[in-house]
Design a protein around this motif. Structure first.
Motif, PDB file in Angstrom:
ATOM      1  N   SER A 253      50.298 -83.564 110.432  1.00  0.00           N
ATOM      2  CA  SER A 253      49.626 -82.280 110.240  1.00  0.00           C
ATOM      3  C   SER A 253      50.611 -81.219 109.765  1.00  0.00           C
ATOM      4  O   SER A 253      51.815 -81.420 109.756  1.00  0.00           O
ATOM      5  CB  SER A 253      48.961 -81.826 111.542  1.00  0.00           C
ATOM      6  N   VAL A 254      50.043 -80.097 109.381  1.00  0.00           N
ATOM      7  CA  VAL A 254      50.827 -78.931 108.985  1.00  0.00           C
ATOM      8  C   VAL A 254      50.160 -77.710 109.617  1.00  0.00           C
ATOM      9  O   VAL A 254      48.942 -77.676 109.784  1.00  0.00           O
ATOM     10  CB  VAL A 254      50.917 -78.800 107.438  1.00  0.00           C
ATOM     11  N   SER A 255      50.973 -76.755 110.013  1.00  0.00           N
ATOM     12  CA  SER A 255      50.423 -75.541 110.610  1.00  0.00           C
ATOM     13  C   SER A 255      51.369 -74.382 110.332  1.00  0.00           C
ATOM     14  O   SER A 255      52.423 -74.552 109.739  1.00  0.00           O
ATOM     15  CB  SER A 255      50.236 -75.718 112.120  1.00  0.00           C
ATOM     16  N   ALA A 256      50.939 -73.222 110.762  1.00  0.00           N
ATOM     17  CA  ALA A 256      51.781 -72.036 110.740  1.00  0.00           C
ATOM     18  C   ALA A 256      51.941 -71.587 112.181  1.00  0.00           C
ATOM     19  O   ALA A 256      51.223 -72.052 113.072  1.00  0.00           O
ATOM     20  CB  ALA A 256      51.145 -70.942 109.889  1.00  0.00           C
ATOM     21  N   ARG A 257      52.867 -70.696 112.420  1.00  0.00           N
ATOM     22  CA  ARG A 257      53.145 -70.247 113.780  1.00  0.00           C
ATOM     23  C   ARG A 257      51.874 -69.786 114.482  1.00  0.00           C
ATOM     24  O   ARG A 257      51.107 -68.996 113.941  1.00  0.00           O
ATOM     25  CB  ARG A 257      54.151 -69.110 113.732  1.00  0.00           C
ATOM     26  N   GLU A 258      51.672 -70.301 115.674  1.00  0.00           N
ATOM     27  CA  GLU A 258      50.555 -69.933 116.534  1.00  0.00           C
ATOM     28  C   GLU A 258      49.199 -70.127 115.860  1.00  0.00           C
ATOM     29  O   GLU A 258      48.255 -69.384 116.121  1.00  0.00           O
ATOM     30  CB  GLU A 258      50.719 -68.500 117.028  1.00  0.00           C
ATOM     31  N   GLN A 259      49.102 -71.107 114.987  1.00  0.00           N
ATOM     32  CA  GLN A 259      47.837 -71.440 114.348  1.00  0.00           C
ATOM     33  C   GLN A 259      47.561 -72.917 114.565  1.00  0.00           C
ATOM     34  O   GLN A 259      48.484 -73.718 114.681  1.00  0.00           O
ATOM     35  CB  GLN A 259      47.889 -71.120 112.857  1.00  0.00           C
ATOM     36  N   PRO A 260      46.302 -73.291 114.613  1.00  0.00           N
ATOM     37  CA  PRO A 260      45.990 -74.704 114.846  1.00  0.00           C
ATOM     38  C   PRO A 260      46.466 -75.575 113.687  1.00  0.00           C
ATOM     39  O   PRO A 260      46.533 -75.128 112.544  1.00  0.00           O
ATOM     40  CB  PRO A 260      44.466 -74.724 114.965  1.00  0.00           C
ATOM     41  N   PRO A 261      46.797 -76.822 113.983  1.00  0.00           N
ATOM     42  CA  PRO A 261      47.260 -77.723 112.929  1.00  0.00           C
ATOM     43  C   PRO A 261      46.130 -78.145 112.005  1.00  0.00           C
ATOM     44  O   PRO A 261      44.970 -78.189 112.401  1.00  0.00           O
ATOM     45  CB  PRO A 261      47.819 -78.916 113.699  1.00  0.00           C
ATOM     46  N   CYS A 262      46.496 -78.444 110.775  1.00  0.00           N
ATOM     47  CA  CYS A 262      45.567 -78.958 109.772  1.00  0.00           C
ATOM     48  C   CYS A 262      46.020 -80.371 109.430  1.00  0.00           C
ATOM     49  O   CYS A 262      47.188 -80.597 109.097  1.00  0.00           O
ATOM     50  CB  CYS A 262      45.600 -78.092 108.522  1.00  0.00           C
ATOM     51  N   ALA A 263      45.086 -81.314 109.506  1.00  0.00           N
ATOM     52  CA  ALA A 263      45.411 -82.713 109.249  1.00  0.00           C
ATOM     53  C   ALA A 263      45.752 -82.940 107.778  1.00  0.00           C
ATOM     54  O   ALA A 263      45.115 -82.394 106.873  1.00  0.00           O
ATOM     55  CB  ALA A 263      44.237 -83.597 109.640  1.00  0.00           C
ATOM     56  N   ILE A 264      46.769 -83.760 107.546  1.00  0.00           N
ATOM     57  CA  ILE A 264      47.177 -84.141 106.197  1.00  0.00           C
ATOM     58  C   ILE A 264      46.390 -85.381 105.793  1.00  0.00           C
ATOM     59  O   ILE A 264      46.314 -86.348 106.553  1.00  0.00           O
ATOM     60  CB  ILE A 264      48.692 -84.426 106.153  1.00  0.00           C
ATOM     61  N   SER A 265      45.807 -85.348 104.593  1.00  0.00           N
ATOM     62  CA  SER A 265      45.077 -86.529 104.117  1.00  0.00           C
ATOM     63  C   SER A 265      45.970 -87.432 103.284  1.00  0.00           C
ATOM     64  O   SER A 265      45.848 -88.649 103.348  1.00  0.00           O
ATOM     65  CB  SER A 265      43.839 -86.131 103.313  1.00  0.00           C
ATOM     66  N   SER A 266      46.887 -86.834 102.501  1.00  0.00           N
ATOM     67  CA  SER A 266      47.802 -87.650 101.705  1.00  0.00           C
ATOM     68  C   SER A 266      48.973 -86.805 101.226  1.00  0.00           C
ATOM     69  O   SER A 266      48.913 -85.580 101.209  1.00  0.00           O
ATOM     70  CB  SER A 266      47.084 -88.277 100.502  1.00  0.00           C
ATOM     71  N   VAL A 267      50.025 -87.510 100.837  1.00  0.00           N
ATOM     72  CA  VAL A 267      51.219 -86.891 100.267  1.00  0.00           C
ATOM     73  C   VAL A 267      51.572 -87.689  99.021  1.00  0.00           C
ATOM     74  O   VAL A 267      51.568 -88.922  99.059  1.00  0.00           O
ATOM     75  CB  VAL A 267      52.408 -86.920 101.261  1.00  0.00           C
ATOM     76  N   GLU A 268      51.856 -86.992  97.950  1.00  0.00           N
ATOM     77  CA  GLU A 268      52.261 -87.687  96.731  1.00  0.00           C
ATOM     78  C   GLU A 268      53.512 -87.042  96.156  1.00  0.00           C
ATOM     79  O   GLU A 268      53.696 -85.835  96.248  1.00  0.00           O
ATOM     80  CB  GLU A 268      51.137 -87.697  95.692  1.00  0.00           C
ATOM     81  N   MET A 269      54.373 -87.884  95.603  1.00  0.00           N
ATOM     82  CA  MET A 269      55.549 -87.371  94.895  1.00  0.00           C
ATOM     83  C   MET A 269      55.099 -86.984  93.488  1.00  0.00           C
ATOM     84  O   MET A 269      54.265 -87.663  92.893  1.00  0.00           O
ATOM     85  CB  MET A 269      56.639 -88.431  94.809  1.00  0.00           C
ATOM     86  N   VAL A 270      55.647 -85.878  92.990  1.00  0.00           N
ATOM     87  CA  VAL A 270      55.318 -85.429  91.638  1.00  0.00           C
ATOM     88  C   VAL A 270      56.602 -85.101  90.895  1.00  0.00           C
ATOM     89  O   VAL A 270      57.660 -84.888  91.496  1.00  0.00           O
ATOM     90  CB  VAL A 270      54.386 -84.198  91.651  1.00  0.00           C
ATOM     91  N   ASP A 271      56.498 -85.022  89.580  1.00  0.00           N
ATOM     92  CA  ASP A 271      57.672 -84.677  88.789  1.00  0.00           C
ATOM     93  C   ASP A 271      57.862 -83.157  88.760  1.00  0.00           C
ATOM     94  O   ASP A 271      56.999 -82.394  89.205  1.00  0.00           O
ATOM     95  CB  ASP A 271      57.581 -85.262  87.377  1.00  0.00           C
ATOM     96  N   LYS A 272      58.991 -82.734  88.254  1.00  0.00           N
ATOM     97  CA  LYS A 272      59.351 -81.318  88.246  1.00  0.00           C
ATOM     98  C   LYS A 272      58.346 -80.485  87.466  1.00  0.00           C
ATOM     99  O   LYS A 272      57.964 -79.396  87.891  1.00  0.00           O
ATOM    100  CB  LYS A 272      60.749 -81.144  87.649  1.00  0.00           C
ATOM    101  N   ALA A 273      57.877 -80.990  86.329  1.00  0.00           N
ATOM    102  CA  ALA A 273      56.942 -80.230  85.490  1.00  0.00           C
ATOM    103  C   ALA A 273      55.635 -79.939  86.232  1.00  0.00           C
ATOM    104  O   ALA A 273      55.141 -78.805  86.226  1.00  0.00           O
ATOM    105  CB  ALA A 273      56.662 -80.994  84.199  1.00  0.00           C
ATOM    106  N   ARG A 274      55.073 -80.942  86.896  1.00  0.00           N
ATOM    107  CA  ARG A 274      53.820 -80.730  87.632  1.00  0.00           C
ATOM    108  C   ARG A 274      54.040 -79.798  88.813  1.00  0.00           C
ATOM    109  O   ARG A 274      53.229 -78.921  89.091  1.00  0.00           O
ATOM    110  CB  ARG A 274      53.239 -82.053  88.109  1.00  0.00           C
TER     111      ARG A 274
END
Length: 141
Positions: free
Chosen positions: A99-120
């Protein structure tokens, strides 16, 4: 009957291809985001964020909208799954339970992570609503 069999075969192979290559497939361990090496992050919209760790660039897709992501300090906290913590410390690969969150905020579930090139990465970064750096993140541990 032959046409129906062909259509069923087509649907089955398309579903298998999506399962093998589609979003939601975790990155190999060596390519995962190392949370202690984040140089910069960007919130593109309520369900998309960017992360750079040295020369590696990633798009983080969220399962649902996370409109407050990036607000506050720290504004971007990646959290590994319980199983991920036991094997890899602070790596984010797009696995279930991350998950990812900000300070004192509820977490948000991650569905996927992808590597991208510099241009994108640069193209998407131009449209980001919020930004931050690894300097504001708490120490890994």
């Amino acid at each position: 009957m032959k046409r129906l069999s062909f259509l069923l075969l087509l649907v089955a192979t398309s579903s298998a291809a999506l399962a093998a290559n589609g979003p939601g497939k975790a990155l190999p361990y060596a390519q995962c985001i190392q949370t202690d090496k984040i140089n910069e992050w960007h919130v593109v919209d309520a369900h998309t964020a960017l992360v750079r760790t040295g020369p590696y660039r990633y798009v983080v897709h969220l399962k649902a909208d996370c409109p407050r992501l990036g607000i506050g300090v720290p504004g971007f906290l990646l959290e590994a799954s319980e199983s991920g913590k036991s094997v890899g410390g602070g790596r984010i690969c797009g696995d279930l339970g991350e998950s990812v969150s900000a300070r004192e905020q509820p977490p948000c579930a991650i569905s996927s992570v992808e590597m991208v090139d510099k241009a994108r990465f640069e193209q998407m970064r131009e449209h980001a609503a919020r930004h931050g750096s690894g300097a504001e993140l708490p120490p890994a541990g």
